[in-house]
Design a protein around this motif. Sequence first.
Motif: not given
Length: 325
Positions: A274-287, A312-322
Amino acid sequence: MLFPQYRGRRMRASSALRRMVRETSLSVNDLILPLFAIGGKGVKNPIDSMPGHCQLSVDNIVKAAKEAYDLGVPSIMLFGVPDKKDALGTSAYDKNGIVQKAVREVKNKVPDLAVITDVCLCQYTDHGHCGVVEKGKIDNDMSLDLLARIAVSHAKAGADMVAPSDMMDGRVGEIREALDQEDLSETPIMSYAVKYCSAYYGPFRAAANSAPQFGDRRTYQMDPANVLEGIREATMDAEEGADIIMVKPALSYLDVISKVRDEVDLPMAAYNVSGEYAMIKAADQLGWIDGTKVMMETLTSIKRAGADIILTYHALEAARELDGK
């Protein structure tokens, strides 16, 4: 090989050439989606530190499971957020517990999706620890029977696999024996074999309401400085009957994934926590970063390190990207 005879850029010149020589391949088949089940109906409680994720009532767990299945994600992992807690986490092995209900409903509505259940006490105990507390300490051996009860109750509800995450010594063997005695010998075990006492679990503990009420988990989860200990833990769990070995967290422990992969001849899972997921999401939201690109690079790095399976909590996003590539 020396320049100019060798020119590495020759094979980087086009997308087609790069794909032809790509050494690591990430697939939707590698992904498992974690979900948080809670009581009620129509419930979607957003998890602030994990954008895009919610605590979900069983009807919404089924919807998320269908979405995952339609995107080609082969499996979900269920965590329970119970209505009541007590010292022994009795709701964890109640046949009508929240995870048991979710398992039955998902298997009824999305039968071809593999359902894995987290086996632990922390979400269900009023003290928040992963084992039985006796005289202020976590009693390893007293915890084993309860963990086995949880695993059996999940398997009887229809879980395709159980995943003990508690880090009690000997729990894989205890669970394997209990499953076999209940004619559930076909139920595989994914062991959180190499689970570190990590600061990266913060968002998960808020989502699962599982933070310890006193002390911490350093007496049973691993010291982040240790690698050889991880190999010993993984080897022991393999010998006790684990079918899949997991390393958790993933991103800060890529070296551990690689070394355990070299030592243990079982499928290897890694938990992109979760912390690994949250860091990516937070940095992305900040641009500050391109979240999608960093997500895919992160997941590829975990696969490159040696993981066959990535929770991974990214599973659905990653599946769409793939799917779009």
